[in-house]
Scaffold this motif. Structure first.
Motif, short mmCIF file in Angstrom:
data_model
loop_
_atom_site.label_atom_id
_atom_site.label_comp_id
_atom_site.label_asym_id
_atom_site.label_seq_id
_atom_site.Cartn_x
_atom_site.Cartn_y
_atom_site.Cartn_z
N ALA A 121 0.99 -1.12 -0.01
CA ALA A 121 0.01 -0.13 -0.05
C ALA A 121 0.97 1.34 0.12
N ASN A 122 0.51 2.19 -0.54
CA ASN A 122 1.17 3.51 -1.00
C ASN A 122 1.16 4.11 0.64
N PRO A 123 2.19 5.16 0.86
CA PRO A 123 2.39 5.58 2.11
C PRO A 123 0.95 6.55 2.38
N ASP A 124 0.21 7.05 1.38
CA ASP A 124 -0.83 7.91 1.92
C ASP A 124 -2.14 7.01 1.91
N HIS A 125 -1.81 5.68 1.82
CA HIS A 125 -2.97 4.79 2.13
C HIS A 125 -2.68 3.62 3.13
N PRO A 126 -2.56 3.91 4.36
CA PRO A 126 -1.76 2.87 5.30
C PRO A 126 -3.20 1.83 5.55
N PRO A 127 -2.66 0.80 5.59
CA PRO A 127 -3.65 -0.29 5.92
C PRO A 127 -4.28 -0.43 7.08
N LYS A 128 -5.58 -0.86 7.50
CA LYS A 128 -6.12 -0.59 8.75
C LYS A 128 -5.52 -1.97 9.36
N ILE A 129 -5.18 -2.12 10.63
CA ILE A 129 -4.83 -3.51 11.31
C ILE A 129 -5.68 -3.54 12.48
N VAL A 130 -6.31 -4.70 12.46
CA VAL A 130 -7.43 -4.93 13.61
C VAL A 130 -7.07 -6.36 14.00
#
Length: 192
Positions: free
Chosen positions: A104-113
């Motif tokens: 993922a690009n730096p401006d779209h961080p993944p959500k981690i749950v």
């Protein structure tokens, strides 16, 4: 979700860089990334992957590739029982798995749950070797005349811990198992 966006699991996660963008090559833009190791026995998830890649090919023909897909479309999904493009074999943890490189690009961080879908705030809880589900999207690319299908990383849901992979430090008990400290008199500082 779009046809090229899917959720697959349970995967073992390797090369996990989901809290801070990372680059393993000088001059390369850092990205959030992980490698999802999907057991080959999960034929349902592999069929989802194949369908999502096909959907991404259709998008590529319409938007990137002038109406025609390349004869061989490079993807980020590899056979863990095979060899890398470099000719090296994959690590033992990849045997019997599909190896999926996601980023993922730096401006779209993944959500981690976590398994209850609550954000994981302690970064040390997410490491190479954990198990989880990943939400990914396949997309077409045209870069320097190379055509292919990449894999975007949207979200990660950790389901359970696993044996850490690679470069992990030993536990404190393992590190100091053979160390014996002599008793010292607290007043004189001399061994007892």
């Amino acid at each position: 979700m779009n046809a090229n966006t899917i959720t697959i699991g349970e995967c073992r996660l390797s090369y996990v860089h989901v809290f801070k963008p990372y680059s393993n090559m000088p001059g390369q833009d850092p990205k959030y990334s992980l490698v999802a190791l999907l057991p080959k026995s999960n034929t349902k998830a592999k069929a989802q992957i194949d369908a999502a890649i096909e959907a991404a090919k259709q998008i590529g023909m319409q938007t990137k590739w002038n109406g025609q897909a390349p004869a061989i479309v490079a993807t980020t999904v590899h056979d863990g029982d095979g060899v890398k493009a470099s000719g090296e074999t994959y690590g033992e943890e990849c045997r019997g798995h599909w190896v999926i490189n996601c980023n993922a690009n730096p401006d779209h961080p993944p959500k981690i749950v976590d398994a209850q879908r609550q954000p994981i705030l302690n970064e040390s809880d997410v490491y190479s070797g954990i198990y989880g589900w990943v939400n990914i999207n396949f997309y077409p690319y045209l870069f320097a005349s190379k055509k292919g299908i990449g894999c975007g990383l949207n979200h990660v849901m950790k389901t359970r811990d696993g044996q850490p992979l690679g470069g992990s430090a030993p536990s404190v008990d393992e590190a100091f198992a053979g160390v014996s400290i002599p008793q010292v008199d607290p007043i004189t500082g001399l061994p007892v």
